[in-house]
Scaffold this active site. Structure first.
Site, PDB file in Angstrom:
ATOM      1  N   ARG A  57       0.905  -1.270  -0.083  1.00 16.58           N
ATOM      2  CA  ARG A  57      -0.019  -0.009  -0.114  1.00 16.58           C
ATOM      3  C   ARG A  57       0.993   1.279  -0.016  1.00 16.58           C
ATOM      4  NH1 ARG A  57      -5.209  -1.356   2.543  1.00 16.58           N
ATOM      5  NH2 ARG A  57      -5.233  -3.536   2.680  1.00 16.58           N
ATOM      6  N   THR A  58       1.711   1.302   1.025  1.00 12.66           N
ATOM      7  CA  THR A  58       2.615   2.521   0.931  1.00 12.66           C
ATOM      8  C   THR A  58       3.279   2.656  -0.333  1.00 12.66           C
ATOM      9  OG1 THR A  58       2.730   2.218   3.325  1.00 12.66           O
ATOM     10  CG2 THR A  58       4.267   3.617   2.592  1.00 12.66           C
ATOM     11  N   LYS A  86      23.356 -10.700  -0.647  1.00 12.37           N
ATOM     12  CA  LYS A  86      24.829 -10.943  -0.763  1.00 12.37           C
ATOM     13  C   LYS A  86      25.595 -10.400   0.377  1.00 12.37           C
ATOM     14  CE  LYS A  86      24.333 -11.196  -5.639  1.00 12.37           C
ATOM     15  NZ  LYS A  86      24.299  -9.877  -6.959  1.00 12.37           N
ATOM     16  N   ARG A 107      11.601   1.974   2.985  1.00 13.60           N
ATOM     17  CA  ARG A 107      11.289   1.380   4.176  1.00 13.60           C
ATOM     18  C   ARG A 107      12.065   0.262   4.486  1.00 13.60           C
ATOM     19  NH1 ARG A 107       5.548   1.008   6.021  1.00 13.60           N
ATOM     20  NH2 ARG A 107       5.383  -1.083   6.828  1.00 13.60           N
ATOM     21  N   HIS A 135       6.927   6.700  10.970  1.00 16.59           N
ATOM     22  CA  HIS A 135       6.159   6.576   9.589  1.00 16.59           C
ATOM     23  C   HIS A 135       5.558   7.846   9.428  1.00 16.59           C
ATOM     24  CE1 HIS A 135       4.488   5.089   5.989  1.00 16.59           C
ATOM     25  NE2 HIS A 135       3.457   4.130   6.581  1.00 16.59           N
TER      26      HIS A 135
END
Ligand SMILES: [Zn+2]
Lengths: 308, 151
Positions: A57-58, A86, A107, A135
């Protein structure tokens, strides 16, 4: 405040003037978008969305915002598909990606990752969630939604309902609301009360606060009811979760006692905190809230890019 | 009992007015318990007009860096540092908790990025009494006990 090149990491970094400024720009962009359909402020600019943990959604909201501004988007939606797997450091990933883009949205599952990314990058970095920490764009879109619905934030009585202990969203929303003249009702099960230090901070800033477990008794007072989900994964102990699971459900019966003008918000996704029958009432503001993410993120992208 | 007489040192540092019982912790965080050639003296539970009881640490042949002084401030905010040259106190000052603590403290939050990536840790002092600091990265606050455990 010069916004060009500025990072958006934490609500703590904002003043009331900053918040008001972003909300006003968002409103202007929403109006323009309605008139013209599409804008081209960010034409030729590239947004990199670095989602080290998935949050569809974000990510879609940011991507939509960038496209609506006329820019384009690159990025990844899980760390598994990148060289992070890696063993590449976050700093190296950021230094690489900034060669390809003009602004970064990140994020990350670790707290503080966005702050670190912002220190490493020369281009602006916007935090789209760092672990259980911040957030900030969610908080701004919450405020924007309230302002658009009521024309103001000052003078409102706002109830925060659900998991107030672990809920990142309600913590930063409450902190941001402390800039305004609001009255807050904190409605939660005993086990999930708002942390003491946050309540103290809010009181020091002059917010009138009431703590209660009683939703039905409180609802007649409210202009806004902000509902959050009780998240199983936040609980160290499954037994504790079962004790509070389903403590509250907002349905039409509960809403009989509410003001006609009460508006219900929720950061979504919901489980069973709000009955679907509420969707058809005038009270439901949560899908409108989702939409608000786009103009608010357009404002932040455009401002930090220096194109607005 | 009059002034407690312990061996005077010719050159080095005397850390005085350490809260009673914190002397060993000072020795530990300065890593003075490792063999370093000089004499190390700890006087514990010494009578003090100011503190009631205090600890004193004397270190021969060592002068403290700014970072070490800041570390002492975090665990013994009442301490004074005396720099001794030729058996005389050449300089004397009180330790002070700085506004920002850089590099000497680890974040207690296991999920903080500073515990996983290369960073120089940084904390802001939110309150001095009682001591409370906030991590620059994860924004979580640490209180005295956690601070001591992560120096
Ligand atoms: Zn931290």
């Amino acid at each position: 405040m010069d916004w060009k090149g500025r990072d958006v990491i934490s609500v703590r970094d904002f003043s009331k003037e900053d918040i008001e400024f972003v909300l006003n720009v968002a409103e202007r962009l929403e109006t323009e978008l309605n008139e013209k359909g599409a804008l081209d402020y960010a034409k030729g600019k590239i947004l990199a969305t670095l989602f080290f943990e998935p949050s569809t959604r974000t990510r879609l909201s940011f991507e939509s915002a960038m496209h609506r501004l006329g820019g384009s988007v690159i990025g990844f939606s899980s760390a598994a598909s990148t060289s992070v797997k890696k063993g590449e450091s976050l700093a190296d990933t950021i230094k690489t990606v900034e060669q390809y883009s003009d602004v970064i949205v990140i994020r990350h599952p670790m707290e503080g990752a966005a702050r670190l990314a912002a220190e490493v990058a020369d281009i602006p970095v916007i935090n789209a969630g760092d672990g259980s920490n911040q957030h900030p764009t969610q908080t701004l879109l919450d405020l924007y939604t309230i302002k658009r619905a009521f024309g103001r934030i000052d003078g409102l009585t706002i109830g925060l309902l659900g998991d107030l202990k672990y809920g990142r969203t309600v913590h930063s929303l409450a902190e941001a609301l402390a800039f305004y003249d609001v009255e807050l009702y904190l409605i939660s099960p005993e086990l999930l009360r708002m942390p003491k230090h946050i309540i103290e901070e809010l009181r020091e800033k002059g917010v009138r606060i009431h703590e209660t477990t009683d939703l039905e008794g409180t609802i007649p007072e409210l202009d806004v009811l902000y509902v959050t989900r009780i998240q199983r994964e936040r609980f160290p102990d499954e037994q504790e979760y079962l004790k509070v699971k389903g403590s509250y459900q907002v349905n039409c019966a509960v809403l009989k006692k509410a003001k006609e003008s009460l508006r219900i918000m929720h950061p979504l996704p919901r489980v069973d905190e709000i009955h679907p029958e509420v969707d058809r009432t005038e009270h439901a503001l949560y899908f409108r809230q989702v939409f608000s993410g786009v103009p608010v993120r357009m404002a932040l992208l455009g401002l930090t890019l220096g194109v607005l | 009992m009059a002034e407690l007489k312990v061996t005077a040192i010719r050159e080095g540092t005397v850390i005085d007015h350490i809260p009673a019982g914190k002397g060993l912790k000072v020795i530990e965080i300065l890593r003075l318990n490792r063999p370093n050639g000089g004499v190390l003296l700890l006087a514990s539970n010494v009578h003090s007009g100011k503190l009631g009881r205090k600890d004193i640490v004397k270190i021969e042949g060592k002068f403290l860096s700014e970072e070490e002084v800041n570390k002492i401030a975090l665990i013994a905010p009442t301490a004074t540092v005396n720099i001794v040259r030729d058996y005389k106190v050449a300089e004397k000052f009180k330790v002070e908790v700085p506004d920002e603590i850089t590099g000497i403290l680890r974040c207690a939050n296991p999920n903080c990025v500073s515990n996983h990536e290369y960073t120089v840790s940084k904390f802001y002092v939110v309150s001095r009494e009682p001591l409370k600091v906030r991590c620059h990265y994860c924004e979580r606050t640490m209180e005295e006990e956690e601070i001591l455990g992560n120096l």
